[in-house]
Design an enzyme around this catalytic site. Structure first.
Site, short mmCIF file in Angstrom:
data_model
loop_
_atom_site.label_atom_id
_atom_site.label_comp_id
_atom_site.label_asym_id
_atom_site.label_seq_id
_atom_site.Cartn_x
_atom_site.Cartn_y
_atom_site.Cartn_z
N LYS A 100 -33.84 31.14 -43.01
CA LYS A 100 -34.42 32.13 -43.64
C LYS A 100 -33.73 33.03 -44.75
CE LYS A 100 -33.21 34.07 -39.64
NZ LYS A 100 -33.25 33.57 -38.15
N GLU A 124 -41.45 25.79 -43.31
CA GLU A 124 -42.03 26.21 -42.34
C GLU A 124 -41.38 26.82 -41.07
OE1 GLU A 124 -45.61 25.75 -41.89
OE2 GLU A 124 -44.81 27.48 -40.69
N GLY A 129 -40.52 30.75 -36.35
CA GLY A 129 -40.04 29.45 -35.38
C GLY A 129 -40.93 28.35 -35.51
N ASP A 196 -33.28 40.48 -39.84
CA ASP A 196 -33.92 39.31 -39.69
C ASP A 196 -35.57 39.42 -39.84
OD1 ASP A 196 -33.95 36.37 -38.11
OD2 ASP A 196 -35.49 37.51 -36.96
N LYS A 200 -37.71 37.55 -43.13
CA LYS A 200 -39.15 36.69 -42.56
C LYS A 200 -40.31 37.52 -43.50
CE LYS A 200 -37.20 35.09 -38.39
NZ LYS A 200 -37.15 35.58 -36.92
N GLY A 297 -35.93 29.32 -30.79
CA GLY A 297 -35.44 28.25 -29.81
C GLY A 297 -35.35 26.72 -30.36
N1 HSE Z 1 -32.76 35.81 -33.78
C1 HSE Z 1 -34.32 35.49 -34.11
C2 HSE Z 1 -35.21 36.04 -33.14
C3 HSE Z 1 -34.15 33.92 -34.07
O1 HSE Z 1 -34.74 36.90 -32.32
O2 HSE Z 1 -36.32 36.02 -33.32
C4 HSE Z 1 -35.16 33.44 -34.87
O3 HSE Z 1 -35.16 33.50 -36.03
#
Ligand code: HSE
Length: 402
Positions: A100, A124, A129, A196, A200, A297
């Protein structure tokens, strides 16, 4: 036969090899040809690994091998993933990624490179995920004008907030336990500060608007200031607290932000608990649709990467359209957006709070230590000024969604 190279043999990369192997018959059928992992690029050795003979350390072996037409980039980070991705695309090798950071930072440039070289840059797995969300936005909802995307896009923070709610615990103790169990990173900053989720939602916003949304311009606030006390008030209001990443058209223009929000129990995102992710997409014809599942995951994320590999196999020598131009999207000033806010203040600050936000109401939660107040709908900027003027009386504030 499609010869594949996997760059980065960590959690997701090893998952990609596992998914291709385990679901061999099915993915080959769906690709209308055989998929074969020819190389695995990593700095490390993997003695005893069933695929150790495929492990290489020199990226040029992949780049110089004309048989390799699809590269899975599961390295993460910008360096050297950016250079390696450009090398592959300029040689006409499609790249499927879960990265990402790279997609948010260089998406339009890499998509353009793929177009110039009649191959694909597919991502994707970079958001949500294993949940299909890029493909629905890019292929399935093409008849829609997307008006809003609202998601729970980070599993770590959703797990922490869910635990705080059910156990009445505070942020620090839940985070510590999550780290002990391996649910949260040792350095949890990217998750708990919202960085994060910001990458996204930048990707989803860019697909929604068809223009580049610079993640550095997205207002981002994490969950570190949310307390167990806030959940007591949330419950009294028939609400819960979620870290939302959202992007929507407003009368003031397009806005994108990441922030904790109080949401009603009637909001479908309220039932997204633990490490699960979900994205609600509102189209002007379809109305609301929701995508839910495992946002992180090994196998869920790898499954999304492999779905992109199958797409590459189906579109060899052809670039699948993706509407994400280099032109930067202009985001509205978040200060002009209107909403209600929840304010928690010291018990002796009641009068000060009601004077600062006339027309609101106190939330009765049977507490003596502090007080909770729901403001009327107001501009973010006005709220911020009046909230700052409360000084020491203020204990916290949370945006209210809807
Ligand atoms: N660290 C991220 C989460 C992992 O906790 O969603 C997936 O990008």
């Amino acid at each position: 036969m499609i010869q594949i190279a996997v760059m980065g043999y960590g959690t997701v990369g090893s998952g990609v090899v596992e998914v291709i192997e385990k679901n061999k018959e099915m993915v080959n059928k769906k690709s209308a040809q055989e998929l074969n992992v020819k190389y695995i690029l990593d700095l490390r050795e993997f003695p005893g690994d069933p695929y150790e003979d495929k492990v290489i350390h020199d990226v040029n072996r992949i780049m110089e091998d004309d048989e390799v037409t699809v590269v899975c980039e599961t390295m993460g980070g910008l360096k050297p993933a950016y250079e390696f991705t450009k090398m592959a695309l300029t040689r006409g090798k499609s790249v499927c990624t879960s990265n990402k950071e790279l997609v948010a930072a260089y998406g339009p440039e890499l998509l353009e490179l793929a177009r110039e070289h009649s191959c694909n840059y597919l991502f994707e797995a970079s958001v949500g995920g294993g949940i299909p969300i890029i493909r629905p936005l890019n292929y399935s909802l093409t008849a829609e004008k997307i008006e809003a995307v609202t998601g729970i896009l980070n599993g770590t923070t959703n797990y922490i907030l869910s635990k705080m709610e059910t156990e009445g615990a505070d942020f620090d103790s839940v985070l510590r336990k999550a780290q002990e169990k391996g649910y949260a990173e040792r350095n949890p900053e990217a998750d708990v500060e919202g960085y994060d989720a910001c990458r996204k939602i930048a990707i989803l916003s860019s697909l929604m608007l068809g223009k580049h949304v610079d993640y550095r311009k997205i207002y981002t606030e994490g969950i570190t200031k949310i307390t167990g006390d806030d959940f007591v008030y949330a419950k009294a209001m028939g609400k819960t607290i979620k870290l939302l990443a959202l992007s929507k058209e407003t009368p003031q223009g397009a806005i994108a932000m990441v922030s904790p929000f109080l949401i009603d129990l009637t909001n479908p995102l309220h039932m997204v608990n633990g490490v699960f992710n979900a994205v609600c997409v509102r189209g002007n014809m379809l109305g609301d649709s929701m995508y839910y599942g495992r946002g992180a995951g090994k196998l869920p994320t790898a499954s999304a990467v492999v779905s992109d590999v199958v797409d590459c196999a189906r579109h060899q020598g052809k670039t699948v359209m993706c509407f994400w131009d280099r032109e930067e999207a202009v985001l509205a000033d978040p200060g002009q957006v209107e909403r209600a806010f929840f304010v928690r203040a010291k018990a002796d600050g009641r009068e000060q709070v009601s004077r600062a936000f006339p027309g609101g109401s106190f939330v009765e939660a049977g507490r003596t230590r502090d007080c909770g107040y729901l403001t009327p709908v107001m501009k973010e900027k006005d709220f911020a000024e009046r909230y700052a003027a409360l000084g020491d009386a203020a204990l916290g504030r949370i945006r209210v969604e809807g």
